[in-house]
Write an enzyme that holds these catalytic residues in place. Structure first.
Site, PDB file in Angstrom:
ATOM      1  N   GLU A 123      44.428   8.586   3.631  1.00 35.34           N
ATOM      2  CA  GLU A 123      42.951   8.431   3.779  1.00 35.34           C
ATOM      3  C   GLU A 123      43.183   6.857   3.731  1.00 35.34           C
ATOM      4  O   GLU A 123      41.395   6.035   4.295  1.00 35.34           O
ATOM      5  CB  GLU A 123      42.225   8.535   3.437  1.00 35.34           C
ATOM      6  CG  GLU A 123      42.529  10.116   3.931  1.00 35.34           C
ATOM      7  CD  GLU A 123      41.312  10.831   3.633  1.00 35.34           C
ATOM      8  OE1 GLU A 123      40.034  10.988   2.264  1.00 35.34           O
ATOM      9  OE2 GLU A 123      40.714  12.188   4.134  1.00 35.34           O
TER      10      GLU A 123
ATOM     11  N   ASN B  56       0.094  26.952  12.351  1.00 38.54           N
ATOM     12  CA  ASN B  56       0.345  27.010  13.601  1.00 38.54           C
ATOM     13  C   ASN B  56       1.575  25.847  14.120  1.00 38.54           C
ATOM     14  O   ASN B  56       2.126  25.123  13.215  1.00 38.54           O
ATOM     15  CB  ASN B  56      -1.212  26.459  14.748  1.00 38.54           C
ATOM     16  CG  ASN B  56      -1.278  25.336  13.928  1.00 38.54           C
ATOM     17  OD1 ASN B  56      -0.600  24.754  13.380  1.00 38.54           O
ATOM     18  ND2 ASN B  56      -3.042  24.624  13.938  1.00 38.54           N
TER      19      ASN B  56
ATOM     20  N   GLN C 106      -3.302  16.867   8.380  1.00 42.03           N
ATOM     21  CA  GLN C 106      -3.482  16.360   7.174  1.00 42.03           C
ATOM     22  C   GLN C 106      -3.249  17.084   6.062  1.00 42.03           C
ATOM     23  O   GLN C 106      -2.419  16.191   4.754  1.00 42.03           O
ATOM     24  CB  GLN C 106      -4.859  15.894   7.131  1.00 42.03           C
ATOM     25  CG  GLN C 106      -5.248  17.524   6.839  1.00 42.03           C
ATOM     26  CD  GLN C 106      -6.048  18.438   8.422  1.00 42.03           C
ATOM     27  OE1 GLN C 106      -5.672  18.122   9.372  1.00 42.03           O
ATOM     28  NE2 GLN C 106      -7.431  19.166   8.289  1.00 42.03           N
TER      29      GLN C 106
ATOM     30  N   SER D 145       5.250  34.827  14.642  1.00 40.67           N
ATOM     31  CA  SER D 145       5.287  36.029  14.065  1.00 40.67           C
ATOM     32  C   SER D 145       6.081  36.980  15.138  1.00 40.67           C
ATOM     33  O   SER D 145       5.582  36.569  15.984  1.00 40.67           O
ATOM     34  CB  SER D 145       5.152  36.950  13.290  1.00 40.67           C
ATOM     35  OG  SER D 145       5.326  37.704  12.358  1.00 40.67           O
TER      36      SER D 145
ATOM     37  N   HIS E 200      -0.752  39.680  15.398  1.00 38.39           N
ATOM     38  CA  HIS E 200      -1.294  37.878  14.260  1.00 38.39           C
ATOM     39  C   HIS E 200      -1.393  37.434  15.520  1.00 38.39           C
ATOM     40  O   HIS E 200      -2.124  36.419  14.746  1.00 38.39           O
ATOM     41  CB  HIS E 200       0.439  37.687  13.900  1.00 38.39           C
ATOM     42  CG  HIS E 200       0.891  37.995  12.747  1.00 38.39           C
ATOM     43  ND1 HIS E 200       0.165  37.833  11.556  1.00 38.39           N
ATOM     44  CD2 HIS E 200       1.549  38.358  12.253  1.00 38.39           C
ATOM     45  CE1 HIS E 200       0.360  37.926   9.936  1.00 38.39           C
ATOM     46  NE2 HIS E 200       1.633  39.418  10.975  1.00 38.39           N
TER      47      HIS E 200
ATOM     48  N   HIS F 229      40.231   3.973  -4.043  1.00 37.35           N
ATOM     49  CA  HIS F 229      40.119   5.477  -4.473  1.00 37.35           C
ATOM     50  C   HIS F 229      41.688   6.069  -5.173  1.00 37.35           C
ATOM     51  O   HIS F 229      41.352   6.022  -6.550  1.00 37.35           O
ATOM     52  CB  HIS F 229      39.791   6.667  -3.381  1.00 37.35           C
ATOM     53  CG  HIS F 229      38.551   7.110  -3.180  1.00 37.35           C
ATOM     54  ND1 HIS F 229      37.519   6.046  -1.947  1.00 37.35           N
ATOM     55  CD2 HIS F 229      37.700   7.864  -2.920  1.00 37.35           C
ATOM     56  CE1 HIS F 229      36.601   6.211  -1.883  1.00 37.35           C
ATOM     57  NE2 HIS F 229      36.614   7.331  -2.195  1.00 37.35           N
TER      58      HIS F 229
ATOM     59  N   GLU G  99      12.832  38.067  13.565  1.00 33.41           N
ATOM     60  CA  GLU G  99      12.733  37.277  12.333  1.00 33.41           C
ATOM     61  C   GLU G  99      12.081  38.936  11.490  1.00 33.41           C
ATOM     62  O   GLU G  99      12.269  38.954  10.189  1.00 33.41           O
ATOM     63  CB  GLU G  99      11.194  37.088  12.368  1.00 33.41           C
ATOM     64  CG  GLU G  99      10.363  36.824  10.542  1.00 33.41           C
ATOM     65  CD  GLU G  99       8.414  36.565  11.428  1.00 33.41           C
ATOM     66  OE1 GLU G  99       8.536  35.911   9.597  1.00 33.41           O
ATOM     67  OE2 GLU G  99       8.322  37.047  11.845  1.00 33.41           O
ATOM     68  N   HIS G 100      11.427  39.992  12.072  1.00 32.42           N
ATOM     69  CA  HIS G 100      11.915  41.461  11.262  1.00 32.42           C
ATOM     70  C   HIS G 100      12.521  42.737  12.544  1.00 32.42           C
ATOM     71  O   HIS G 100      12.588  42.402  13.162  1.00 32.42           O
ATOM     72  CB  HIS G 100      10.247  42.242  11.509  1.00 32.42           C
ATOM     73  CG  HIS G 100       9.201  41.283  10.936  1.00 32.42           C
ATOM     74  ND1 HIS G 100       8.677  39.995  10.737  1.00 32.42           N
ATOM     75  CD2 HIS G 100       8.974  40.503   9.172  1.00 32.42           C
ATOM     76  CE1 HIS G 100       7.998  39.334  10.352  1.00 32.42           C
ATOM     77  NE2 HIS G 100       8.423  39.792   9.090  1.00 32.42           N
TER      78      HIS G 100
ATOM     79  N   GLN H 245       2.774  43.614  14.205  1.00 31.38           N
ATOM     80  CA  GLN H 245       3.260  41.702  14.005  1.00 31.38           C
ATOM     81  C   GLN H 245       2.106  41.619  15.667  1.00 31.38           C
ATOM     82  O   GLN H 245       2.101  40.963  15.442  1.00 31.38           O
ATOM     83  CB  GLN H 245       4.329  41.980  14.933  1.00 31.38           C
ATOM     84  CG  GLN H 245       5.427  41.937  13.129  1.00 31.38           C
ATOM     85  CD  GLN H 245       4.830  41.338  12.587  1.00 31.38           C
ATOM     86  OE1 GLN H 245       5.299  40.261  12.857  1.00 31.38           O
ATOM     87  NE2 GLN H 245       4.736  42.000  11.422  1.00 31.38           N
TER      88      GLN H 245
ATOM     89  N   TYR I 257       1.541  25.686   1.544  1.00 38.82           N
ATOM     90  CA  TYR I 257       1.099  25.567   2.143  1.00 38.82           C
ATOM     91  C   TYR I 257       0.364  27.118   3.234  1.00 38.82           C
ATOM     92  O   TYR I 257       1.213  27.538   3.348  1.00 38.82           O
ATOM     93  CB  TYR I 257       1.416  25.196   3.876  1.00 38.82           C
ATOM     94  CG  TYR I 257       0.117  24.657   4.810  1.00 38.82           C
ATOM     95  CD1 TYR I 257      -0.874  23.622   4.884  1.00 38.82           C
ATOM     96  CD2 TYR I 257       0.245  25.103   6.084  1.00 38.82           C
ATOM     97  CE1 TYR I 257      -2.212  24.217   5.917  1.00 38.82           C
ATOM     98  CE2 TYR I 257      -1.583  25.596   6.691  1.00 38.82           C
ATOM     99  CZ  TYR I 257      -1.866  24.582   6.649  1.00 38.82           C
ATOM    100  OH  TYR I 257      -3.438  24.844   7.760  1.00 38.82           O
TER     101      TYR I 257
ATOM    102  N   ASP J 243       5.824  42.466   4.149  1.00 41.08           N
ATOM    103  CA  ASP J 243       4.768  41.390   4.207  1.00 41.08           C
ATOM    104  C   ASP J 243       3.546  41.872   2.691  1.00 41.08           C
ATOM    105  O   ASP J 243       3.302  40.920   2.807  1.00 41.08           O
ATOM    106  CB  ASP J 243       3.537  42.200   5.498  1.00 41.08           C
ATOM    107  CG  ASP J 243       4.240  41.395   6.844  1.00 41.08           C
ATOM    108  OD1 ASP J 243       5.166  40.838   6.607  1.00 41.08           O
ATOM    109  OD2 ASP J 243       3.181  42.025   7.611  1.00 41.08           O
TER     110      ASP J 243
END
Length: 427
Positions: free
Chosen positions: A410, A209, A186, A233, A258, A415, A322-323, A255, A124, A356
């Site tokens: 057990e 998003n 969708q 971000s 964004h 087994h 994240e960074h 950043q 995506y 990036d």
């Protein structure tokens, strides 16, 4: 940015809160749309494409002719830049292959694992206010290197059904086989459930998003795997008195631009550097085309004056950015102390922008503190590890009694029997 001087550790959790987003009805709305897509397929996809993207066309799949035309339309310097970035990304991710090794855990008992690509992956790529063709490279190239048999991509179209030519060019270069002009919830639903046009995928990758993130989380519960939880971000910069305030400000703004839901954090042991950086931020933000979004992010961002390098590292590991940018002396040594971060940028001349776009590392990274438990996208993200084992009769005679004792303890008699019957046959 809000500034704080040596706040006590007991306050860190409150001061480092990520921007809060109202999700009271987010999952309910998202789940309702996903249910319609699962039931109605393409019809629901088209309905929501018209509602959210203004696209009323019937054609969901991008043709090869459109992709070829996009390549022709792109400036040569941009195509050359994308090719160079693709080469670096390919080189780095190809190096992540791990050779298969067989291990004899004891005499006659051999174990190994085999890397097998996920057969069908969906990518995506957000649309919105920026054509993120770099993300196409980051997601598509590792999928191709891994050997995924089917790689499809969904991205939102404009009202005429158009997609930015750089996205189409990057997709062909990365090895994407089919492209669909579908965005948002969708798109995630179409790849998770499959429709008359879009094939069902086994794993879905890519940022988006809050609606896209919610959709990924919901389909990930029972329909298809996802790469990671990914939100707005963020970057954290550690800066001592050797840092260049203009560089640091530019990194923070890279950043912040964004969007308003992003967050940037500055840690410094130098009040002079901190104040000069904040002044640079105020100066540079006014020159940005995306000034409004950057200023929105800055309103919920923080700057901290701390007492030592160790305290900066402790706060950074607590935040799990994240960074993480290390604008400090002996940055390579400092980097050894990083525990929680998505991607680390070492030294004064390593901007986050390099990761990036073109250095080779992947920019699809865990956000919102998920760097404490998630890795960024890498070659293993597209691979399953299947384990194998082979036991000789001699090996079973030695290992079998151990298994029998454990199975009996057990209370799993079947087994034990699976071993006991074989051992008897060897007598």
């Amino acid at each position: 940015m809000q500034s704080y001087i040596n706040p006590p550790k007991s306050d860190w959790s409150d001061l480092l809160q990520r921007p809060r987003v109202d999700v009271s009805d987010l999952y309910e709305k998202t789940e309702a749309i996903l249910a319609e897509i699962q039931q109605e397929g393409d019809a629901a996809v088209r309905r929501y494409s018209e509602r959210f993207d203004g696209y009323r066309g019937a054609e969901l799949e991008v043709t090869q002719a459109e992709i070829t035309q996009a390549e022709t339309a792109l400036p040569e310097d941009l195509k050359a830049a994308i090719r160079r970035a693709a080469d670096n990304i390919e080189k780095f991710h190809a190096s992540q292959w791990q050779p298969m090794q067989k291990v004899e855990t004891q005499t006659g008992v051999t174990c190994w694992q085999k890397s097998v690509p996920i057969e069908k992956v969906g990518l995506y790529i957000p649309g919105g206010t920026a054509p993120l063709f770099s993300t196409v490279l980051m997601l598509g190239i590792p999928a191709r290197i891994a050997g995924c048999k089917e790689i499809v991509l969904c991205t939102p179209p404009d009202e005429q059904g158009g997609i930015h030519p750089a996205i189409l060019f990057a997709a062909r270069l990365a090895g994407v086989q089919r492209i669909f002009r579908i965005g948002g919830i969708q798109a995630i639903g179409a790849m998770a459930y499959g429709t008359e046009t879009v094939p069902k995928m086994y794993k879905i990758f890519g940022p988006g998003n809050r609606f896209v993130t919610a959709a990924k989380q919901l389909v990930g519960l029972k329909n298809t795997a996802i790469d990671m939880p990914a939100g707005p971000s963020e970057v954290l910069v550690m800066a001592d008195d050797s840092a260049n305030p203009a560089f640091v400000a530019a990194d923070l703004l890279s950043q912040a631009e964004h969007g308003a839901d992003s967050q940037v954090i500055l840690l410094s042991t130098s009040d002079e550097v901190l104040q000069a950086t904040l002044a640079e931020v105020d100066k540079q933000v006014k020159q940005l085309p995306r000034q409004a979004g950057a200023e929105g992010a800055l309103s919920d961002s923080r700057a901290f004056l701390l007492t030592s390098l160790d305290e900066m590292m402790e706060m950074s590991n607590f935040y799990a950015p994240e960074h993480l940018i290390l604008s400090v002396r002996n940055a390579s040594e400092v980097a050894e102390k990083v525990v929680n971060a998505g991607s680390v940028f070492i030294g004064h001349y390593t901007p986050e922008s390099a990761g990036d776009y073109a250095s080779g590392t992947n920019h699809t990274l865990p956000t919102h503190g998920h760097a404490r438990s998630y890795s960024g996208v890498n070659l293993d993200s597209y691979i399953r590890k299947i384990t194998f084992q082979e036991i000789t009769p001699e090996g079973l005679q030695e290992l079998g009694p151990i298994i029998e004792i454990m199975a009996e303890a057990e209370l799993l008699q079947a087994h034990k029997n699976a071993v006991s019957l074989r051992l008897k046959s060897l007598q």
